[in-house]
Motif scaffolding. Structure first.
Motif, PDB file in Angstrom:
ATOM      1  N   LEU A 180       0.894  -1.101   0.210  1.00  0.00           N
ATOM      2  CA  LEU A 180       0.022  -0.088  -0.018  1.00  0.00           C
ATOM      3  C   LEU A 180       0.830   1.093  -0.036  1.00  0.00           C
ATOM      4  N   THR A 181       0.323   2.240  -0.581  1.00  0.00           N
ATOM      5  CA  THR A 181       0.880   3.533  -0.469  1.00  0.00           C
ATOM      6  C   THR A 181       0.867   4.116   0.840  1.00  0.00           C
ATOM      7  N   SER A 182       1.738   3.970   1.895  1.00  0.00           N
ATOM      8  CA  SER A 182       1.305   4.122   3.251  1.00  0.00           C
ATOM      9  C   SER A 182       1.481   5.738   3.340  1.00  0.00           C
ATOM     10  N   ASN A 183       2.093   6.544   2.542  1.00  0.00           N
ATOM     11  CA  ASN A 183       2.052   7.948   2.632  1.00  0.00           C
ATOM     12  C   ASN A 183       0.522   8.613   2.373  1.00  0.00           C
ATOM     13  N   THR A 184      -0.188   7.872   2.018  1.00  0.00           N
ATOM     14  CA  THR A 184      -1.712   8.371   1.722  1.00  0.00           C
ATOM     15  C   THR A 184      -2.617   7.744   2.966  1.00  0.00           C
ATOM     16  N   TYR A 185      -2.144   7.052   3.737  1.00  0.00           N
ATOM     17  CA  TYR A 185      -2.971   6.481   4.681  1.00  0.00           C
ATOM     18  C   TYR A 185      -2.824   7.107   6.177  1.00  0.00           C
TER      19      TYR A 185
ATOM     20  N   ILE B 228     -10.305   0.688  10.645  1.00  0.00           N
ATOM     21  CA  ILE B 228      -9.010   0.186  10.162  1.00  0.00           C
ATOM     22  C   ILE B 228      -8.988  -0.829   9.079  1.00  0.00           C
ATOM     23  N   ASP B 229      -8.332  -0.354   8.049  1.00  0.00           N
ATOM     24  CA  ASP B 229      -8.368  -1.494   6.941  1.00  0.00           C
ATOM     25  C   ASP B 229      -7.343  -2.467   7.083  1.00  0.00           C
ATOM     26  N   TYR B 230      -6.011  -2.420   7.695  1.00  0.00           N
ATOM     27  CA  TYR B 230      -5.112  -3.210   7.941  1.00  0.00           C
ATOM     28  C   TYR B 230      -4.470  -3.147   9.243  1.00  0.00           C
TER      29      TYR B 230
END
Length: 122
Positions: free
Chosen positions: A26-31, A109-111
């Motif tokens: 995942l693109t963690s900087n968008t989460y 929470i998604d993950y």
């Protein structure tokens, strides 16, 4: 998607640990990224959260002033620096990711990561 938490261990009261959570897939900087913890016999509780723009939030009652959350987007990693640890900080710490915010953040929470055990001895 994987969230790999590490850095837990056994430490004496007053000591420090730094937890890391490496994300993949995942693109963690968008989460929104954060940490929860679950002590033996207790429910999972929120510890800290960091937004995509670096804004932070903490469970004020228990950790603010002692814990610091940060992120390195280039490394897809979120950290939790824990200082002045107390025996009541003993818990399994879980990193978490969500693409939105709600007051009850745990509900969106998604993950979840697999958890890393922190044990603080008195």
């Amino acid at each position: 998607v994987q969230l790999q938490a590490s850095g837990g261990g056994l430490v004496q009261a007053g000591g420090s640990l730094r937890l890391s959570c490496v994300t993949s897939g995942l693109t963690s900087n968008t989460y929104y990224m954060g940490w929860f913890r679950q002590a033996p016999g207790k429910e999972r509780e929120f510890v800290a959260r960091i937004n995509s723009n670096g804004g932070t939030a903490y469970d004020v009652a228990s950790v603010k002033g002692r814990f610091t959350i940060s992120r390195d987007n280039a490394k897809n990693t979120v950290y939790l620096q824990m200082n002045s640890l107390k025996p009541e900080d003993t818990a399994v710490y879980y990193c978490a990711a969500a693409n939105r915010f709600r007051v009850n953040w745990a509900s969106v929470i998604d993950y979840w990561g697999q958890g890393t055990l922190v044990t603080v001895s008195s």
